[in-house]
Design a protein around this motif. Structure first.
Motif, PDB file in Angstrom:
ATOM      1  N   VAL A   4       0.827  -1.202   0.000  1.00 32.84           N
ATOM      2  CA  VAL A   4       0.000   0.000   0.000  1.00 32.84           C
ATOM      3  C   VAL A   4       0.866   1.260   0.000  1.00 32.84           C
ATOM      4  CG1 VAL A   4      -1.699   1.304   1.332  1.00 32.84           C
ATOM      5  CG2 VAL A   4      -1.922  -1.159   1.108  1.00 32.84           C
ATOM      6  N   MET A   5       1.951   1.250   0.751  1.00 34.14           N
ATOM      7  CA  MET A   5       2.834   2.426   0.818  1.00 34.14           C
ATOM      8  C   MET A   5       3.426   2.767  -0.551  1.00 34.14           C
ATOM      9  SD  MET A   5       2.630   3.748   3.708  1.00 34.14           S
ATOM     10  CE  MET A   5       3.996   4.872   3.722  1.00 34.14           C
ATOM     11  N   LYS A   6       3.684   1.779  -1.361  1.00 31.46           N
ATOM     12  CA  LYS A   6       4.235   2.029  -2.701  1.00 31.46           C
ATOM     13  C   LYS A   6       3.199   2.723  -3.585  1.00 31.46           C
ATOM     14  CE  LYS A   6       6.898  -0.098  -6.333  1.00 31.46           C
ATOM     15  NZ  LYS A   6       7.605  -1.281  -6.789  1.00 31.46           N
ATOM     16  N   ILE A   7       1.957   2.299  -3.473  1.00 28.87           N
ATOM     17  CA  ILE A   7       0.871   2.929  -4.252  1.00 28.87           C
ATOM     18  C   ILE A   7       0.661   4.358  -3.773  1.00 28.87           C
ATOM     19  CG2 ILE A   7      -1.597   2.856  -4.752  1.00 28.87           C
ATOM     20  CD1 ILE A   7      -1.399  -0.216  -4.480  1.00 28.87           C
ATOM     21  N   MET A   8       0.641   4.554  -2.455  1.00 29.97           N
ATOM     22  CA  MET A   8       0.439   5.898  -1.905  1.00 29.97           C
ATOM     23  C   MET A   8       1.596   6.826  -2.250  1.00 29.97           C
ATOM     24  SD  MET A   8      -1.267   5.090   1.796  1.00 29.97           S
ATOM     25  CE  MET A   8      -1.041   6.736   2.359  1.00 29.97           C
ATOM     26  N   ALA A   9       2.818   6.319  -2.238  1.00 28.03           N
ATOM     27  CA  ALA A   9       3.987   7.149  -2.534  1.00 28.03           C
ATOM     28  C   ALA A   9       3.955   7.660  -3.967  1.00 28.03           C
ATOM     29  CB  ALA A   9       5.269   6.366  -2.273  1.00 28.03           C
ATOM     30  N   SER A  10       3.484   6.840  -4.886  1.00 22.00           N
ATOM     31  CA  SER A  10       3.441   7.288  -6.280  1.00 22.00           C
ATOM     32  C   SER A  10       2.390   8.373  -6.500  1.00 22.00           C
ATOM     33  CB  SER A  10       3.174   6.100  -7.208  1.00 22.00           C
ATOM     34  OG  SER A  10       1.863   5.604  -7.012  1.00 22.00           O
ATOM     35  N   LYS A  11       1.321   8.359  -5.737  1.00 24.65           N
ATOM     36  CA  LYS A  11       0.262   9.368  -5.868  1.00 24.65           C
ATOM     37  C   LYS A  11       0.522  10.603  -5.015  1.00 24.65           C
ATOM     38  CE  LYS A  11      -2.175   6.340  -8.182  1.00 24.65           C
ATOM     39  NZ  LYS A  11      -2.029   6.289  -9.595  1.00 24.65           N
ATOM     40  N   PHE A  12       1.308  10.445  -3.950  1.00 23.41           N
ATOM     41  CA  PHE A  12       1.517  11.525  -2.996  1.00 23.41           C
ATOM     42  C   PHE A  12       2.236  12.718  -3.617  1.00 23.41           C
ATOM     43  CE2 PHE A  12       3.761  13.507   0.617  1.00 23.41           C
ATOM     44  CZ  PHE A  12       2.653  13.848   1.367  1.00 23.41           C
ATOM     45  N   THR A  13       3.183  12.462  -4.484  1.00 20.68           N
ATOM     46  CA  THR A  13       3.920  13.579  -5.087  1.00 20.68           C
ATOM     47  C   THR A  13       3.010  14.444  -5.953  1.00 20.68           C
ATOM     48  OG1 THR A  13       4.632  12.171  -6.921  1.00 20.68           O
ATOM     49  CG2 THR A  13       6.139  12.376  -5.048  1.00 20.68           C
ATOM     50  N   VAL A  14       2.106  13.813  -6.671  1.00 18.94           N
ATOM     51  CA  VAL A  14       1.160  14.580  -7.495  1.00 18.94           C
ATOM     52  C   VAL A  14       0.236  15.393  -6.602  1.00 18.94           C
ATOM     53  CG1 VAL A  14      -0.746  14.402  -9.141  1.00 18.94           C
ATOM     54  CG2 VAL A  14       1.261  12.952  -9.409  1.00 18.94           C
ATOM     55  N   SER A  15      -0.272  14.784  -5.529  1.00 17.13           N
ATOM     56  CA  SER A  15      -1.157  15.489  -4.605  1.00 17.13           C
ATOM     57  C   SER A  15      -0.443  16.662  -3.942  1.00 17.13           C
ATOM     58  CB  SER A  15      -1.678  14.540  -3.526  1.00 17.13           C
ATOM     59  OG  SER A  15      -2.486  13.555  -4.100  1.00 17.13           O
ATOM     60  N   MET A  16       0.795  16.450  -3.541  1.00 16.84           N
ATOM     61  CA  MET A  16       1.562  17.530  -2.907  1.00 16.84           C
ATOM     62  C   MET A  16       1.810  18.673  -3.885  1.00 16.84           C
ATOM     63  SD  MET A  16       2.171  17.280   0.249  1.00 16.84           S
ATOM     64  CE  MET A  16       3.582  18.309   0.549  1.00 16.84           C
ATOM     65  N   ARG A  17       2.174  18.353  -5.115  1.00 22.65           N
ATOM     66  CA  ARG A  17       2.442  19.388  -6.107  1.00 22.65           C
ATOM     67  C   ARG A  17       1.177  20.197  -6.402  1.00 22.65           C
ATOM     68  NH1 ARG A  17       4.565  16.526 -10.015  1.00 22.65           N
ATOM     69  NH2 ARG A  17       2.734  16.461 -11.333  1.00 22.65           N
ATOM     70  N   LEU A  18       0.074  19.519  -6.606  1.00 22.53           N
ATOM     71  CA  LEU A  18      -1.190  20.224  -6.854  1.00 22.53           C
ATOM     72  C   LEU A  18      -1.611  21.032  -5.627  1.00 22.53           C
ATOM     73  CD1 LEU A  18      -3.310  17.533  -8.743  1.00 22.53           C
ATOM     74  CD2 LEU A  18      -2.192  19.542  -9.708  1.00 22.53           C
TER      75      LEU A  18
END
Length: 169
Positions: A4-18
């Protein structure tokens, strides 16, 4: 079979940037709108800003996000979903959704604090001494009005990141 952490890490950068882009834009636009409202108190700009603030606070976030996404995708032809193939164009609507509430929040508070500062005795004294209005606004009113507003920035960042859950879903 993926952690789960791998899936969240890939999406987290996009969420943080936006989210951080939305916070920067909303801070700039909200402060500018609040300054304009305070300078033109009880005028047309103040009325429009007040209507915007009341509308944003009265309408649930999910409804306003849906309206922005519908209008942006149908009328403006913008993609409603973020895509890594076209990150610039596809991030416009999510950032607009995330900025909506923060702009109203910053405008409401900076207007309130600036109007309070404009009515204080030291501002009246500076005017009586002949200090130019722009100098009073920059050096005294705006600086002192920003002090209490700074405390809302961390909460705004967290709210924007949590609001991205609505926008992303």
């Amino acid at each position: 079979g993926v952690p789960v952490m791998k899936i969240m890490a890939s999406k987290f950068t996009v969420s943080m940037r936006l989210g951080l882009t939305a916070v920067c834009i909303s801070l700039f636009l909200g402060v500018m709108l609040g300054i304009l409202q305070a300078r033109h108190k009880d005028g047309l700009i103040d009325g429009v800003g007040t209507v915007y603030t009341v509308f944003v606070n009265a309408v649930p976030a999910l409804v306003s996000y849906s309206l922005i996404l519908f209008f942006g995708s149908r009328v403006l032809g913008l993609p409603s979903m973020y895509s890594t193939r076209d990150p610039g164009r596809s991030s416009i609507l999510p950032i607009a959704c995330l900025c909506l509430a923060s702009i109203a929040h910053y405008a409401l508070w900076i207007r309130r604090y600036m109007v309070d500062e404009l009515n204080k005795d030291y501002i009246k004294l500076a005017r009586a001494k002949g200090v130019p209005g722009g100098q009073i606004s920059r050096r005294h009113v705006f600086r002192n009005a920003m002090i209490p507003l700074v405390q809302y920035i961390p909460g705004s960042i967290l709210s924007t990141l949590m609001g991205s859950l609505y926008v992303e879903s």
